[in-house]
Design an enzyme around this catalytic site. Structure first.
Site, PDB file in Angstrom:
ATOM      1  N   ASP A  98       0.395   5.485   0.538  1.00  0.00           N
ATOM      2  CA  ASP A  98      -0.546   6.468   1.057  1.00  0.00           C
ATOM      3  C   ASP A  98      -0.978   7.451  -0.026  1.00  0.00           C
ATOM      4  O   ASP A  98      -0.357   7.550  -1.089  1.00  0.00           O
ATOM      5  CB  ASP A  98       0.091   7.264   2.201  1.00  0.00           C
ATOM      6  CG  ASP A  98       0.381   6.411   3.425  1.00  0.00           C
ATOM      7  OD1 ASP A  98      -0.243   5.345   3.572  1.00  0.00           O
ATOM      8  OD2 ASP A  98       1.248   6.820   4.227  1.00  0.00           O
ATOM      9  N   ARG A 117       7.933   7.588   6.236  1.00  0.00           N
ATOM     10  CA  ARG A 117       7.682   9.014   6.434  1.00  0.00           C
ATOM     11  C   ARG A 117       8.030   9.449   7.856  1.00  0.00           C
ATOM     12  O   ARG A 117       8.552  10.557   8.072  1.00  0.00           O
ATOM     13  CB  ARG A 117       6.228   9.335   6.103  1.00  0.00           C
ATOM     14  CG  ARG A 117       5.900   9.199   4.616  1.00  0.00           C
ATOM     15  CD  ARG A 117       4.398   9.273   4.357  1.00  0.00           C
ATOM     16  NE  ARG A 117       3.858  10.540   4.796  1.00  0.00           N
ATOM     17  CZ  ARG A 117       2.550  10.758   4.978  1.00  0.00           C
ATOM     18  NH1 ARG A 117       1.678   9.783   4.771  1.00  0.00           N
ATOM     19  NH2 ARG A 117       2.124  11.938   5.372  1.00  0.00           N
ATOM     20  N   ARG A 135       0.837  -1.195   0.000  1.00  0.00           N
ATOM     21  CA  ARG A 135       0.000   0.000   0.000  1.00  0.00           C
ATOM     22  C   ARG A 135       0.874   1.248   0.000  1.00  0.00           C
ATOM     23  O   ARG A 135       1.875   1.313   0.700  1.00  0.00           O
ATOM     24  CB  ARG A 135      -0.885   0.028   1.250  1.00  0.00           C
ATOM     25  CG  ARG A 135      -1.844  -1.147   1.369  1.00  0.00           C
ATOM     26  CD  ARG A 135      -2.693  -0.999   2.612  1.00  0.00           C
ATOM     27  NE  ARG A 135      -3.609  -2.128   2.779  1.00  0.00           N
ATOM     28  CZ  ARG A 135      -4.514  -2.221   3.762  1.00  0.00           C
ATOM     29  NH1 ARG A 135      -4.605  -1.249   4.659  1.00  0.00           N
ATOM     30  NH2 ARG A 135      -5.305  -3.264   3.839  1.00  0.00           N
TER      31      ARG A 135
END
Length: 258
Positions: A54, A199, A52
């Site tokens: 974001d 991140r 995945r």
């Protein structure tokens, strides 16, 4: 009727999407790919993704796979899908995979790159591709901190929301920084990554580079493994999924290496 399992490599600009994972009421990379597949096959076709990303995150090496009864060539699939996908999503390679190929579970390594624009003024052309940090950064301190992330650790401190029961232990194979002109690149390779992990690690490294956190403080945060305690989250636009590796499978071309 015979079926084949196809793997595709995807490149996309994630700016206009709510992430890679399908959401019924929002535009996503998976949603656009499955719409294109439905137009080609005449029925719904589920695409599985390697990982995945974001909302706002980009990719040049996302991998997806689907099963089909169509017997088109790899070049035929590549051309047909690119003819139907939006301009900000592209298929760059297609290859036949084994019948039980799972792009997420079978992945052995994932490589992410985070790009920071380190200069006083913003760059209009880098908008949506890099995190603009106007304060000076000490690359040497950031590199020392990045090296502390290598190895098998509990990365709970750098994890966002996570489903109950999932482990927060991951292995980082490589973690380094480099400067290209006014841009600083953080390249990190691991077996898998937690939600927001890259991140949050980037946010902590920038704080180290600004002198707001020491290398030892970052190490202590990692070792204490308190869920979500590293709260400085780098914005999504600087992050790009570069490549996903598999044992015994590749797309037959020469990818850039870390």
């Amino acid at each position: 009727m015979s079926y084949s399992r196809l793997a595709i490599r995807l490149e996309y600009d994630g700016s206009a999407y709510a992430g890679s994972q399908y959401q019924p009421d929002k535009p996503t990379i998976q949603g656009e790919l499955e719409k294109a597949l439905a137009r080609l096959t005449g029925h719904e076709t589920r695409a599985d993704f390697a990982g995945r990303t974001d909302a706002g995150v980009h990719a040049v090496g996302q991998v997806a796979a689907f099963t089909t009864d169509r017997s088109d060539s790899s070049d035929g699939w590549l051309g047909a899908l690119n003819g139907l996908l939006p301009a900000d999503i592209a298929v760059t390679a297609v290859a036949e995979a084994r019948d039980d190929f799972d792009p997420r579970r079978d992945a052995t390594r994932r490589w992410y790159r985070y790009t920071i624009l380190a200069r006083r003024s913003r760059d209009a052309l880098a908008r949506g591709r890099a995190w603009h940090v106007s304060q000076p950064l000490c690359l040497e301190a950031m590199q020392e901190a990045a090296s502390r992330l290598v190895g098998r650790h509990d990365f709970a401190a750098f994890c966002g929301a996570l489903e109950p029961g999932r482990t927060t232990t991951r292995t980082i194979f490589g973690s380094c920084l480099s400067r290209r002109g006014e841009k600083v690149r953080f390249d990190v390779v691991g077996d898998a990554f937690l939600p927001q992990q890259v991140r949050r690690m980037t946010g902590a490294l920038v704080r180290v580079g600004q002198g707001k956190m020491s290398v030892d403080e970052l190490t202590a945060t990692l070792e204490q493994a308190e869920h979500g305690s590293s709260r400085h989250l780098a914005p999504p636009e600087g992050l790009c999924l570069m490549r996903v590796d598999y044992e015994g499978f590749n797309f037959g071309d020469n990818d850039e290496d870390l």
